[in-house]
Design a protein around this motif. Structure first.
Motif, PDB file in Angstrom:
ATOM      1  N   ARG A 178     -72.348  27.303  20.493  1.00 13.65           N
ATOM      2  CA  ARG A 178     -73.092  26.562  19.323  1.00 13.65           C
ATOM      3  C   ARG A 178     -71.986  25.892  18.411  1.00 13.65           C
ATOM      4  NH1 ARG A 178     -76.647  30.878  17.517  1.00 13.65           N
ATOM      5  NH2 ARG A 178     -77.790  29.959  19.498  1.00 13.65           N
ATOM      6  N   ILE A 179     -70.577  26.624  18.383  1.00 16.66           N
ATOM      7  CA  ILE A 179     -69.611  26.285  17.541  1.00 16.66           C
ATOM      8  C   ILE A 179     -68.719  25.234  18.500  1.00 16.66           C
ATOM      9  CG2 ILE A 179     -69.843  28.197  15.904  1.00 16.66           C
ATOM     10  CD1 ILE A 179     -67.059  29.157  17.319  1.00 16.66           C
ATOM     11  N   GLN A 180     -68.972  24.930  19.388  1.00 14.06           N
ATOM     12  CA  GLN A 180     -68.012  24.119  20.145  1.00 14.06           C
ATOM     13  C   GLN A 180     -67.705  22.707  19.648  1.00 14.06           C
ATOM     14  OE1 GLN A 180     -69.002  22.536  24.183  1.00 14.06           O
ATOM     15  NE2 GLN A 180     -67.493  23.568  25.006  1.00 14.06           N
ATOM     16  N   SER A 181     -68.881  22.170  19.077  1.00 13.59           N
ATOM     17  CA  SER A 181     -68.609  20.798  18.575  1.00 13.59           C
ATOM     18  C   SER A 181     -67.572  20.740  17.228  1.00 13.59           C
ATOM     19  CB  SER A 181     -69.940  20.233  18.281  1.00 13.59           C
ATOM     20  OG  SER A 181     -70.805  20.895  17.602  1.00 13.59           O
ATOM     21  N   ILE A 182     -67.991  21.862  16.593  1.00 14.19           N
ATOM     22  CA  ILE A 182     -67.322  22.170  15.331  1.00 14.19           C
ATOM     23  C   ILE A 182     -65.739  22.311  15.596  1.00 14.19           C
ATOM     24  CG2 ILE A 182     -66.975  23.686  13.310  1.00 14.19           C
ATOM     25  CD1 ILE A 182     -69.872  24.378  13.590  1.00 14.19           C
ATOM     26  N   VAL A 183     -65.237  23.046  16.468  1.00 15.31           N
ATOM     27  CA  VAL A 183     -64.270  23.227  16.852  1.00 15.31           C
ATOM     28  C   VAL A 183     -63.508  21.993  17.485  1.00 15.31           C
ATOM     29  CG1 VAL A 183     -62.494  24.474  18.703  1.00 15.31           C
ATOM     30  CG2 VAL A 183     -64.428  25.727  17.514  1.00 15.31           C
ATOM     31  N   LYS A 184     -64.330  21.194  18.246  1.00 20.49           N
ATOM     32  CA  LYS A 184     -63.445  19.920  18.605  1.00 20.49           C
ATOM     33  C   LYS A 184     -63.184  18.732  17.537  1.00 20.49           C
ATOM     34  CE  LYS A 184     -65.397  19.971  23.379  1.00 20.49           C
ATOM     35  NZ  LYS A 184     -66.351  19.129  24.324  1.00 20.49           N
ATOM     36  N   LYS A 185     -64.142  18.991  16.530  1.00 22.52           N
ATOM     37  CA  LYS A 185     -64.295  18.223  15.349  1.00 22.52           C
ATOM     38  C   LYS A 185     -62.698  18.203  14.495  1.00 22.52           C
ATOM     39  CE  LYS A 185     -68.970  16.763  14.758  1.00 22.52           C
ATOM     40  NZ  LYS A 185     -69.969  17.179  13.965  1.00 22.52           N
ATOM     41  N   LYS A 186     -62.314  19.508  14.537  1.00 21.97           N
ATOM     42  CA  LYS A 186     -61.170  20.060  13.927  1.00 21.97           C
ATOM     43  C   LYS A 186     -59.791  19.218  14.253  1.00 21.97           C
ATOM     44  CE  LYS A 186     -63.377  22.508  10.757  1.00 21.97           C
ATOM     45  NZ  LYS A 186     -63.165  22.472   9.419  1.00 21.97           N
ATOM     46  N   SER A 192     -58.094  25.366  19.123  1.00 20.41           N
ATOM     47  CA  SER A 192     -58.639  25.052  20.499  1.00 20.41           C
ATOM     48  C   SER A 192     -58.253  26.169  21.447  1.00 20.41           C
ATOM     49  CB  SER A 192     -58.177  23.626  20.657  1.00 20.41           C
ATOM     50  OG  SER A 192     -58.994  22.864  20.022  1.00 20.41           O
ATOM     51  N   TYR A 195     -60.059  29.203  20.667  1.00 17.71           N
ATOM     52  CA  TYR A 195     -61.526  29.024  21.271  1.00 17.71           C
ATOM     53  C   TYR A 195     -61.497  29.223  22.689  1.00 17.71           C
ATOM     54  CZ  TYR A 195     -66.073  27.016  21.955  1.00 17.71           C
ATOM     55  OH  TYR A 195     -67.199  26.995  22.424  1.00 17.71           O
TER      56      TYR A 195
END
Length: 218
Positions: A178-186, A192, A195
């Motif tokens: 669920r937090i994958q997109s948040i991590v990528k945006k960082k 990464s 994660y």
């Protein structure tokens, strides 16, 4: 070692030609694990299957003093391997590294056993040890092997319930992605990396609540 038809299809699209997986009884049926098979969706992907019985004779039963075949000698084991190959083509022995020296301690004789087993087999010109790519080059696939649902080589069920079998595991899995997109945006390399490490299967495996029969642990 988790595998299914769809996983195999994705692996093939990544350019891989061969994949290792378990020779689960409920998948094989009457078929032998001692042949090369292929993925039914993408037949360019070859499958090499674990011979569970002979692999577990080392991984699980080698140090078991209650086992009827204890102690297992290299000569006896080599004879089993040769018998299994009598009317088949390839025999795959898959096991974790910690089987050698951890679960089966040095005092059990595991190192000498493996050394002399290899010597025994190599002294017979009829047999040879091959890399996976060499196996599929030498032997054509016998048939397609449909695996519609994910399998693994863990526990009697040979499924994925050791990783996603209870609510805690499923919730952790869902939250992680669920937090994958948040991590990528960082766009943070260290974040990464962390994660990626959180996705290691061992995290989910050690959340299991089912009884672990492997090596008598629970």
């Amino acid at each position: 070692m988790i595998y299914s038809d769809k996983i195999g299809e994705r692996v093939a699209k990544l350019g891989f030609k061969t994949m290792l997986t378990d020779g689960a009884k409920h998948v094989l049926g009457w078929k032998s694990p001692n042949f090369v098979y292929k993925n039914p969706i993408d037949e360019n992907l070859n499958l090499l299957l674990k011979n569970s019985k002979l692999s577990d004779d080392i991984a699980i039963r080698f140090s078991d003093r209650q086992w009827g075949e204890y102690p297992l000698t290299s000569e006896k084991y080599a004879s089993w391997v040769k018998h299994s190959l009598a009317e088949t083509e390839v025999l795959n022995l898959f096991m974790n590294y910690d089987v050698i020296g951890h679960y089966n301690r040095k005092e059990s004789g595991i190192f000498d056993f493996l050394e002399y087993f290899v010597k025994n087999m190599m002294e017979d010109d009829e047999y040879q040890f091959l890399l996976p790519k060499e196996v599929v080059k030498k032997h054509s696939a016998k048939d397609v092997l449909p695996v519609p649902f994910p399998i693994s080589w863990t526990d009697e069920e040979r499924d994925i319930t050791s990783w996603l079998g209870n609510e805690l595991q499923k919730e952790a899995f869902n939250q992680l992605f669920r937090i994958q997109s948040i991590v990528k945006k960082k766009k943070n390399a260290e974040l990464s990396d962390d994660y990626g490490r959180l996705q290691a299967s061992e995290h989910f495996y050690h959340m299991r609540t089912k009884t672990l029969l492997y090596f008598g642990l629970s």
